[in-house]
Design a protein around this motif. Structure first.
Motif, PDB file in Angstrom:
ATOM      1  N   LEU A 155     -11.028   4.198  -6.987  1.00  0.00           N
ATOM      2  CA  LEU A 155     -10.398   3.449  -8.078  1.00  0.00           C
ATOM      3  C   LEU A 155     -10.382   1.949  -7.808  1.00  0.00           C
ATOM      4  O   LEU A 155     -10.237   1.157  -8.717  1.00  0.00           O
ATOM      5  N   ASP A 156     -10.504   1.578  -6.531  1.00  0.00           N
ATOM      6  CA  ASP A 156     -10.422   0.178  -6.123  1.00  0.00           C
ATOM      7  C   ASP A 156      -9.108  -0.448  -6.609  1.00  0.00           C
ATOM      8  O   ASP A 156      -9.084  -1.546  -7.161  1.00  0.00           O
ATOM      9  N   ARG A 157      -8.033   0.293  -6.431  1.00  0.00           N
ATOM     10  CA  ARG A 157      -6.682  -0.151  -6.792  1.00  0.00           C
ATOM     11  C   ARG A 157      -5.845  -0.183  -5.530  1.00  0.00           C
ATOM     12  O   ARG A 157      -6.198   0.423  -4.520  1.00  0.00           O
ATOM     13  N   ALA A 158      -4.696  -0.838  -5.582  1.00  0.00           N
ATOM     14  CA  ALA A 158      -3.830  -0.946  -4.417  1.00  0.00           C
ATOM     15  C   ALA A 158      -2.459  -0.355  -4.712  1.00  0.00           C
ATOM     16  O   ALA A 158      -1.904  -0.548  -5.792  1.00  0.00           O
ATOM     17  N   CYS A 159      -1.939   0.369  -3.747  1.00  0.00           N
ATOM     18  CA  CYS A 159      -0.578   0.908  -3.832  1.00  0.00           C
ATOM     19  C   CYS A 159       0.384  -0.202  -3.422  1.00  0.00           C
ATOM     20  O   CYS A 159       0.218  -0.814  -2.366  1.00  0.00           O
ATOM     21  N   ASP A 160       1.374  -0.473  -4.269  1.00  0.00           N
ATOM     22  CA  ASP A 160       2.253  -1.608  -4.030  1.00  0.00           C
ATOM     23  C   ASP A 160       3.672  -1.285  -4.494  1.00  0.00           C
ATOM     24  O   ASP A 160       3.868  -0.851  -5.634  1.00  0.00           O
ATOM     25  N   VAL A 161       4.643  -1.495  -3.622  1.00  0.00           N
ATOM     26  CA  VAL A 161       6.038  -1.220  -3.969  1.00  0.00           C
ATOM     27  C   VAL A 161       6.504  -2.108  -5.123  1.00  0.00           C
ATOM     28  O   VAL A 161       7.336  -1.700  -5.933  1.00  0.00           O
ATOM     29  N   THR A 162       5.954  -3.294  -5.230  1.00  0.00           N
ATOM     30  CA  THR A 162       6.308  -4.198  -6.326  1.00  0.00           C
ATOM     31  C   THR A 162       5.962  -3.566  -7.672  1.00  0.00           C
ATOM     32  O   THR A 162       6.743  -3.661  -8.628  1.00  0.00           O
ATOM     33  N   ASP A 163       4.809  -2.906  -7.742  1.00  0.00           N
ATOM     34  CA  ASP A 163       4.416  -2.226  -8.975  1.00  0.00           C
ATOM     35  C   ASP A 163       5.433  -1.153  -9.347  1.00  0.00           C
ATOM     36  O   ASP A 163       5.819  -1.014 -10.512  1.00  0.00           O
ATOM     37  N   MET A 164       5.863  -0.378  -8.351  1.00  0.00           N
ATOM     38  CA  MET A 164       6.832   0.688  -8.618  1.00  0.00           C
ATOM     39  C   MET A 164       8.139   0.121  -9.170  1.00  0.00           C
ATOM     40  O   MET A 164       8.685   0.632 -10.146  1.00  0.00           O
ATOM     41  N   VAL A 165       8.633  -0.926  -8.542  1.00  0.00           N
ATOM     42  CA  VAL A 165       9.892  -1.542  -8.989  1.00  0.00           C
ATOM     43  C   VAL A 165       9.728  -2.101 -10.401  1.00  0.00           C
ATOM     44  O   VAL A 165      10.592  -1.887 -11.268  1.00  0.00           O
ATOM     45  N   ASP A 166       8.620  -2.782 -10.655  1.00  0.00           N
ATOM     46  CA  ASP A 166       8.387  -3.363 -11.979  1.00  0.00           C
ATOM     47  C   ASP A 166       8.239  -2.273 -13.044  1.00  0.00           C
ATOM     48  O   ASP A 166       8.738  -2.417 -14.159  1.00  0.00           O
ATOM     49  N   ASN A 167       7.571  -1.169 -12.707  1.00  0.00           N
ATOM     50  CA  ASN A 167       7.420  -0.059 -13.648  1.00  0.00           C
ATOM     51  C   ASN A 167       8.770   0.549 -14.000  1.00  0.00           C
ATOM     52  O   ASN A 167       9.059   0.813 -15.181  1.00  0.00           O
ATOM     53  N   VAL A 168       9.601   0.777 -12.994  1.00  0.00           N
ATOM     54  CA  VAL A 168      10.925   1.359 -13.239  1.00  0.00           C
ATOM     55  C   VAL A 168      11.787   0.384 -14.036  1.00  0.00           C
ATOM     56  O   VAL A 168      12.535   0.796 -14.926  1.00  0.00           O
ATOM     57  N   LEU A 169      11.668  -0.901 -13.756  1.00  0.00           N
ATOM     58  CA  LEU A 169      12.394  -1.905 -14.537  1.00  0.00           C
ATOM     59  C   LEU A 169      11.961  -1.842 -16.002  1.00  0.00           C
ATOM     60  O   LEU A 169      12.798  -1.855 -16.914  1.00  0.00           O
ATOM     61  N   GLY A 170      10.661  -1.733 -16.243  1.00  0.00           N
ATOM     62  CA  GLY A 170      10.159  -1.627 -17.611  1.00  0.00           C
ATOM     63  C   GLY A 170      10.675  -0.382 -18.311  1.00  0.00           C
ATOM     64  O   GLY A 170      11.093  -0.432 -19.467  1.00  0.00           O
ATOM     65  N   ALA A 171      10.665   0.757 -17.610  1.00  0.00           N
ATOM     66  CA  ALA A 171      11.185   1.998 -18.195  1.00  0.00           C
ATOM     67  C   ALA A 171      12.667   1.849 -18.512  1.00  0.00           C
ATOM     68  O   ALA A 171      13.144   2.309 -19.554  1.00  0.00           O
ATOM     69  N   GLY A 172      13.400   1.181 -17.624  1.00  0.00           N
ATOM     70  CA  GLY A 172      14.836   0.953 -17.856  1.00  0.00           C
ATOM     71  C   GLY A 172      15.094   0.048 -19.054  1.00  0.00           C
ATOM     72  O   GLY A 172      16.002   0.300 -19.851  1.00  0.00           O
ATOM     73  N   ILE A 173      14.286  -0.986 -19.210  1.00  0.00           N
ATOM     74  CA  ILE A 173      14.417  -1.873 -20.371  1.00  0.00           C
ATOM     75  C   ILE A 173      14.127  -1.086 -21.650  1.00  0.00           C
ATOM     76  O   ILE A 173      14.854  -1.179 -22.637  1.00  0.00           O
ATOM     77  N   GLY A 174      13.056  -0.296 -21.627  1.00  0.00           N
ATOM     78  CA  GLY A 174      12.738   0.539 -22.782  1.00  0.00           C
ATOM     79  C   GLY A 174      13.846   1.532 -23.075  1.00  0.00           C
ATOM     80  O   GLY A 174      14.186   1.785 -24.237  1.00  0.00           O
ATOM     81  N   PHE A 175      14.426   2.105 -22.045  1.00  0.00           N
ATOM     82  CA  PHE A 175      15.535   3.045 -22.176  1.00  0.00           C
ATOM     83  C   PHE A 175      16.701   2.379 -22.901  1.00  0.00           C
ATOM     84  O   PHE A 175      17.260   2.934 -23.855  1.00  0.00           O
ATOM     85  N   LEU A 176      17.051   1.171 -22.473  1.00  0.00           N
ATOM     86  CA  LEU A 176      18.152   0.437 -23.119  1.00  0.00           C
ATOM     87  C   LEU A 176      17.816   0.077 -24.563  1.00  0.00           C
ATOM     88  O   LEU A 176      18.667   0.193 -25.454  1.00  0.00           O
ATOM     89  N   LEU A 177      16.586  -0.331 -24.814  1.00  0.00           N
ATOM     90  CA  LEU A 177      16.166  -0.612 -26.191  1.00  0.00           C
ATOM     91  C   LEU A 177      16.252   0.653 -27.048  1.00  0.00           C
ATOM     92  O   LEU A 177      16.661   0.606 -28.209  1.00  0.00           O
ATOM     93  N   GLY A 178      15.851   1.788 -26.465  1.00  0.00           N
ATOM     94  CA  GLY A 178      15.953   3.062 -27.174  1.00  0.00           C
ATOM     95  C   GLY A 178      17.393   3.395 -27.523  1.00  0.00           C
ATOM     96  O   GLY A 178      17.680   3.868 -28.634  1.00  0.00           O
TER      97      GLY A 178
END
Length: 191
Positions: free
Chosen positions: A146-169
């Protein structure tokens, strides 16, 4: 060697997923009403879109990634250099990672908000979205192709996005009122 990747593949996959999600919404509409059917289709589409954006190689010519250039572990450098590696429409990678998960969190709440069990299902779904992000990062780590990198920052940002969407919902739930649809305990089904 067959190569698949690039923005065109991601966009085409997103369009196909949108058509399938629309068909699912049409099929469900009769049973759960329009708001819940659309939210369910939106949730399915957003999950597929996340997979396409994060698991399809960014270039069709990625080819073989030598083992010596592949990372053996996830990057635990929170906010590290990967956030500045690319931009789309003037938005950096971290902002894009947050925005990518917002629709999933929003549609999750609107999908389960129809039922009283949604009080349990919505937080459980949010936890599953976090697990989805973790799974994506694990796949990126394991599949060097895939030539992609595993990064904890991505995980935190993804969960933050899901949380923002959750609150908007949650904010949209009283406006959308998915419990008014067909088959609701509060409204008899018309035959």
């Amino acid at each position: 060697m067959v190569t698949i990747g690039g923005t065109g593949v991601m966009v085409l996959g997103g369009l196909v997923a949108a058509v399938v999600a629309g068909l699912v919404a049409l099929a469900l509409r009769r049973f759960v009403g329009t708001p819940t059917a659309v939210a369910t289709g939106g949730l399915l589409w957003s999950l597929v879109a996340i997979a396409l954006v994060t698991l399809v190689p960014t270039r069709p010519d990625t080819g073989f990634v030598p083992a010596e250039t592949r990372s053996d572990t996830c990057s635990w450098d929170y906010g590290g250099p990967s956030g500045t590696t690319f931009e789309v429409l003037g938005l950096d990678q971290r902002t894009l990672n947050v925005l990518l998960f917002v629709p999933a969190g929003l549609f999750l709440v609107l999908t389960v908000g129809r039922w009283w069990a949604g009080v349990v299902l919505a937080p459980l779904g949010l936890a599953l979205l976090a697990a989805y992000s973790l799974g994506i990062e694990f796949v990126q780590l394991q599949l060097a192709r895939l030539d992609r990198a595993c990064d904890v920052t991505d995980m935190v940002d993804n969960v933050l996005g899901a949380g923002i969407g959750f609150l908007l919902g949650l904010l949209l739930l009283p406006l959308v009122r998915p419990w008014r649809g067909r088959g609701s305990a509060r409204e008899p089904v018309a035959h």
